[in-house]
Scaffold this motif. Sequence first.
Motif, PDB file in Angstrom:
ATOM      1  N   GLY A  38       0.763  -1.239   0.000  1.00 31.38           N
ATOM      2  CA  GLY A  38       0.000   0.000   0.000  1.00 31.38           C
ATOM      3  C   GLY A  38       0.790   1.283   0.000  1.00 31.38           C
ATOM      4  N   ARG A  39       2.105   1.217   0.026  1.00 28.24           N
ATOM      5  CA  ARG A  39       2.885   2.456  -0.014  1.00 28.24           C
ATOM      6  C   ARG A  39       2.962   2.993  -1.436  1.00 28.24           C
ATOM      7  NH1 ARG A  39       6.620   0.817   4.383  1.00 28.24           N
ATOM      8  NH2 ARG A  39       6.122   2.274   6.058  1.00 28.24           N
ATOM      9  N   ARG A  40       3.028   4.321  -1.544  1.00 33.34           N
ATOM     10  CA  ARG A  40       3.291   4.952  -2.835  1.00 33.34           C
ATOM     11  C   ARG A  40       4.694   4.522  -3.303  1.00 33.34           C
ATOM     12  NH1 ARG A  40       2.592   9.095   0.314  1.00 33.34           N
ATOM     13  NH2 ARG A  40       4.574   9.989  -0.327  1.00 33.34           N
ATOM     14  N   PRO A  41       4.946   4.502  -4.603  1.00 33.83           N
ATOM     15  CA  PRO A  41       6.247   4.031  -5.099  1.00 33.83           C
ATOM     16  C   PRO A  41       7.447   4.725  -4.456  1.00 33.83           C
ATOM     17  CG  PRO A  41       4.704   4.189  -6.909  1.00 33.83           C
ATOM     18  CD  PRO A  41       4.010   4.777  -5.704  1.00 33.83           C
ATOM     19  N   ASP A  42       7.421   6.065  -4.320  1.00 34.03           N
ATOM     20  CA  ASP A  42       8.573   6.759  -3.739  1.00 34.03           C
ATOM     21  C   ASP A  42       8.749   6.387  -2.265  1.00 34.03           C
ATOM     22  OD1 ASP A  42       6.165   8.161  -3.218  1.00 34.03           O
ATOM     23  OD2 ASP A  42       7.241  10.032  -2.872  1.00 34.03           O
ATOM     24  N   ALA A  43       7.644   6.246  -1.534  1.00 35.34           N
ATOM     25  CA  ALA A  43       7.728   5.861  -0.121  1.00 35.34           C
ATOM     26  C   ALA A  43       8.188   4.412   0.014  1.00 35.34           C
ATOM     27  CB  ALA A  43       6.375   6.056   0.559  1.00 35.34           C
ATOM     28  N   ALA A  44       7.796   3.554  -0.928  1.00 34.45           N
ATOM     29  CA  ALA A  44       8.227   2.156  -0.904  1.00 34.45           C
ATOM     30  C   ALA A  44       9.739   2.050  -1.111  1.00 34.45           C
ATOM     31  CB  ALA A  44       7.480   1.359  -1.963  1.00 34.45           C
ATOM     32  N   VAL A  45      10.282   2.855  -2.018  1.00 33.50           N
ATOM     33  CA  VAL A  45      11.735   2.858  -2.238  1.00 33.50           C
ATOM     34  C   VAL A  45      12.454   3.305  -0.971  1.00 33.50           C
ATOM     35  CG1 VAL A  45      13.617   3.984  -3.504  1.00 33.50           C
ATOM     36  CG2 VAL A  45      11.585   3.199  -4.736  1.00 33.50           C
ATOM     37  N   ARG A  46      11.963   4.380  -0.349  1.00 35.39           N
ATOM     38  CA  ARG A  46      12.598   4.864   0.890  1.00 35.39           C
ATOM     39  C   ARG A  46      12.537   3.813   1.989  1.00 35.39           C
ATOM     40  NH1 ARG A  46       9.977   9.543  -0.506  1.00 35.39           N
ATOM     41  NH2 ARG A  46       8.385   9.248   1.099  1.00 35.39           N
ATOM     42  N   ALA A  47      11.399   3.142   2.127  1.00 32.33           N
ATOM     43  CA  ALA A  47      11.257   2.108   3.159  1.00 32.33           C
ATOM     44  C   ALA A  47      12.235   0.955   2.907  1.00 32.33           C
ATOM     45  CB  ALA A  47       9.815   1.596   3.202  1.00 32.33           C
ATOM     46  N   ALA A  48      12.356   0.536   1.649  1.00 28.74           N
ATOM     47  CA  ALA A  48      13.258  -0.565   1.311  1.00 28.74           C
ATOM     48  C   ALA A  48      14.715  -0.190   1.554  1.00 28.74           C
ATOM     49  CB  ALA A  48      13.049  -0.980  -0.144  1.00 28.74           C
ATOM     50  N   GLU A  49      15.089   1.007   1.142  1.00 25.40           N
ATOM     51  CA  GLU A  49      16.470   1.447   1.365  1.00 25.40           C
ATOM     52  C   GLU A  49      16.762   1.582   2.850  1.00 25.40           C
ATOM     53  OE1 GLU A  49      16.721   4.962  -1.072  1.00 25.40           O
ATOM     54  OE2 GLU A  49      17.235   3.791  -2.867  1.00 25.40           O
ATOM     55  N   ASP A  50      15.806   2.096   3.618  1.00 24.83           N
ATOM     56  CA  ASP A  50      15.978   2.208   5.065  1.00 24.83           C
ATOM     57  C   ASP A  50      16.157   0.822   5.685  1.00 24.83           C
ATOM     58  OD1 ASP A  50      15.967   3.544   7.657  1.00 24.83           O
ATOM     59  OD2 ASP A  50      13.939   2.732   7.908  1.00 24.83           O
ATOM     60  N   ALA A  51      15.332  -0.143   5.266  1.00 29.06           N
ATOM     61  CA  ALA A  51      15.445  -1.506   5.790  1.00 29.06           C
ATOM     62  C   ALA A  51      16.808  -2.103   5.450  1.00 29.06           C
ATOM     63  CB  ALA A  51      14.317  -2.375   5.243  1.00 29.06           C
ATOM     64  N   PHE A  52      17.265  -1.895   4.206  1.00 24.14           N
ATOM     65  CA  PHE A  52      18.566  -2.416   3.784  1.00 24.14           C
ATOM     66  C   PHE A  52      19.689  -1.817   4.631  1.00 24.14           C
ATOM     67  CE2 PHE A  52      22.367  -2.398   1.105  1.00 24.14           C
ATOM     68  CZ  PHE A  52      22.423  -3.731   0.705  1.00 24.14           C
ATOM     69  N   VAL A  53      19.648  -0.500   4.811  1.00 22.70           N
ATOM     70  CA  VAL A  53      20.674   0.180   5.608  1.00 22.70           C
ATOM     71  C   VAL A  53      20.656  -0.333   7.055  1.00 22.70           C
ATOM     72  CG1 VAL A  53      21.323   2.421   6.597  1.00 22.70           C
ATOM     73  CG2 VAL A  53      20.806   2.225   4.158  1.00 22.70           C
ATOM     74  N   ARG A  54      19.479  -0.521   7.610  1.00 24.03           N
ATOM     75  CA  ARG A  54      19.382  -1.015   8.983  1.00 24.03           C
ATOM     76  C   ARG A  54      19.953  -2.429   9.117  1.00 24.03           C
ATOM     77  NH1 ARG A  54      14.325   0.838  12.390  1.00 24.03           N
ATOM     78  NH2 ARG A  54      14.110   2.986  11.721  1.00 24.03           N
ATOM     79  N   ILE A  55      19.615  -3.294   8.171  1.00 23.43           N
ATOM     80  CA  ILE A  55      20.130  -4.668   8.228  1.00 23.43           C
ATOM     81  C   ILE A  55      21.641  -4.671   8.086  1.00 23.43           C
ATOM     82  CG2 ILE A  55      20.186  -6.893   7.025  1.00 23.43           C
ATOM     83  CD1 ILE A  55      17.177  -6.325   6.316  1.00 23.43           C
ATOM     84  N   GLU A  56      22.151  -3.980   7.059  1.00 26.91           N
ATOM     85  CA  GLU A  56      23.599  -3.951   6.841  1.00 26.91           C
ATOM     86  C   GLU A  56      24.323  -3.288   8.018  1.00 26.91           C
ATOM     87  OE1 GLU A  56      25.529  -5.345   4.353  1.00 26.91           O
ATOM     88  OE2 GLU A  56      23.669  -6.339   3.799  1.00 26.91           O
ATOM     89  N   GLY A  57      23.758  -2.190   8.519  1.00 31.42           N
ATOM     90  CA  GLY A  57      24.365  -1.524   9.671  1.00 31.42           C
ATOM     91  C   GLY A  57      24.383  -2.408  10.899  1.00 31.42           C
ATOM     92  N   ALA A  58      23.314  -3.159  11.109  1.00 28.92           N
ATOM     93  CA  ALA A  58      23.253  -4.069  12.254  1.00 28.92           C
ATOM     94  C   ALA A  58      24.297  -5.174  12.123  1.00 28.92           C
ATOM     95  CB  ALA A  58      21.860  -4.659  12.379  1.00 28.92           C
TER      96      ALA A  58
END
Length: 195
Positions: free
Chosen positions: A139-159
């Motif tokens: 249900g996220r708009r495309p731009d918000a979906a990209v931001r959410a995915a990049e944030d998740a990736f950064v969090r996983i890699e950072g962790a």
Amino acid sequence: MARPPSIDDDLLIDLIVSVFREKGFDGTAIGDLSAASGLQRASLYHRFPRGKEQMAEAALDAVGKRFGWILEPMREDPTVTRGVTETARRLGEFYGAGSLSCVLDTMTLAGAPPGIRDHARSLATAWIDAMTDASRRAGRRPDAAVRAAEDAFVRIEGALVLGRVTGNTGAFHETVALLPALLVPEGPPAPAVSG
């Protein structure tokens, strides 16, 4: 009659992946791969005539196949939250509950050939794209979906980096547990935007 290999191909690739995951491309020597596999250098070169670079490519191919399996629920499950939850579980397993380094990270440290960097980049992009698509389907708009995915990736890699540096895997456990909340918005899906 050819002598059978002293180690099967799947196990050999798993061992090669573990060495590259720990030492990166530049930090890995043929001797490290020989010691990990129990094969003589000549046997490694027999299987991988182009040497370390071919071994690294094979390792990334294996990681790509494993990522395909890891990301499958997120891509395929019609219930996005359930699919993301299963993908999160599989990520936790793949990264040893946060105790293992990310091979995409270590393989792209200084000294990696451009082809290896490109291969790792394509795997990371596929991972981010899968998370983006799941977030968009939720249900996220495309731009918000990209931001959410990049944030998740950064969090996983950072962790994973935090776990490697400090030995504390708590941030990884928390991030993986939060993955559904990071990708799936609260409330009913937003209406699709046409255009």
